[in-house]
Design an enzyme around this catalytic site. Structure first.
Site, PDB file in Angstrom:
ATOM      1  N   ASP A 119      63.198  32.989  31.946  1.00  0.00           N
ATOM      2  CA  ASP A 119      63.432  31.530  31.905  1.00  0.00           C
ATOM      3  C   ASP A 119      63.020  30.879  33.231  1.00  0.00           C
ATOM      4  O   ASP A 119      62.546  29.747  33.255  1.00  0.00           O
ATOM      5  CB  ASP A 119      64.914  31.242  31.629  1.00  0.00           C
ATOM      6  CG  ASP A 119      65.443  32.056  30.469  1.00  0.00           C
ATOM      7  OD1 ASP A 119      65.445  31.550  29.347  1.00  0.00           O
ATOM      8  OD2 ASP A 119      65.840  33.210  30.702  1.00  0.00           O
ATOM      9  N   ASP A 151      62.940  24.925  31.531  1.00  0.00           N
ATOM     10  CA  ASP A 151      62.921  25.707  30.291  1.00  0.00           C
ATOM     11  C   ASP A 151      64.329  25.581  29.715  1.00  0.00           C
ATOM     12  O   ASP A 151      65.231  26.300  30.130  1.00  0.00           O
ATOM     13  CB  ASP A 151      62.574  27.164  30.592  1.00  0.00           C
ATOM     14  CG  ASP A 151      62.507  28.009  29.333  1.00  0.00           C
ATOM     15  OD1 ASP A 151      62.152  27.464  28.272  1.00  0.00           O
ATOM     16  OD2 ASP A 151      62.828  29.211  29.410  1.00  0.00           O
ATOM     17  N   GLU A 182      60.037  21.998  28.249  1.00  0.00           N
ATOM     18  CA  GLU A 182      59.399  22.676  27.121  1.00  0.00           C
ATOM     19  C   GLU A 182      59.822  22.015  25.812  1.00  0.00           C
ATOM     20  O   GLU A 182      61.004  21.777  25.583  1.00  0.00           O
ATOM     21  CB  GLU A 182      59.770  24.150  27.086  1.00  0.00           C
ATOM     22  CG  GLU A 182      59.049  24.897  25.965  1.00  0.00           C
ATOM     23  CD  GLU A 182      59.242  26.391  26.041  1.00  0.00           C
ATOM     24  OE1 GLU A 182      58.565  27.030  26.863  1.00  0.00           O
ATOM     25  OE2 GLU A 182      60.086  26.915  25.298  1.00  0.00           O
TER      26      GLU A 182
END
Length: 198
Positions: free
Chosen positions: A141, A7, A68
């Site tokens: 996260d 992330d 991501e």
């Protein structure tokens, strides 16, 4: 298959390694968050993210990296930092010849919770349950990084089969067009020969 989920972010970059087993079995190998000070210059912060990712790649030897995909948000500065951190991760993986796949937030949410509109709390709850973790990964996260790895493990085989099927269909279509073109040439040649004998 082992996947490193990332992330991306400059202030916090979530890292999670998940092993995929038979069926939809998933196991957490490691999870953490890389933090960089907001008052450091950009290059230093990216170097810190890069060094940590390199260490994780060396330590856990993943088969693929799931990152991501960044979408535009209201804060352009945040988006830029996130995109730059994601680029550093992709570069580190590419140097090792590892496949890097970017998954959208809605893809990840849908894979993990069944809904592309799930909130962060729902994602964290499902990640905790799916990986049978003793406590929730924190901050969000960290949970997002694990969710990315799970998403990749569950979606990529289907995506690969679909790509393979599309490639086969395209090859069959090319072969069919070639046969039609050859038949048309033979017909034209036959017509010319018949016309010449009259």
């Amino acid at each position: 298959m082992r996947v490193l989920g990332v992330d991306p972010g400059l202030t916090r970059c979530g890292l999670g390694v998940v092993d995929g087993g038979l069926g939809r079995t998933v196991t957490c190998v490691a999870v953490d968050v890389v933090r960089t000070p907001a008052d450091s210059d950009l290059a230093t912060r990216l170097l810190r993210v890069s060094a940590e990712v390199e260490e994780w790649l060396d330590t856990y030897q993943p088969d693929a990296v799931a990152v991501e995909r960044v979408f535009s948000q209201h804060n352009v500065r945040t988006v830029m930092g996130t995109a730059q951190a994601g680029g550093v991760v992709a570069l580190s993986a590419a140097r090792r010849g590892l496949p890097v796949v970017f998954h959208t937030p809605s893809e990840v949410k849908a894979a993990v919770t069944g809904s592309g509109r799930a909130d962060k709390n729902q994602v964290t709850v499902m990640v905790t349950r799916l990986l049978k973790l003793p406590s929730r990964p924190s901050p969000a996260d960290a949970a997002d990084a694990l969710a990315l790895a799970i998403c990749h493990l569950w979606r990529e085989p289907m995506r690969a089969r679909l790509a393979e099927a599309e490639a086969r269909a395209a090859e069959l279509a090319r072969a069919h067009r070639a046969k039609l073109a050859a038949a048309a040439r033979r017909n034209r040649a036959g017509d010319s020969a018949t016309g010449g004998n009259r």
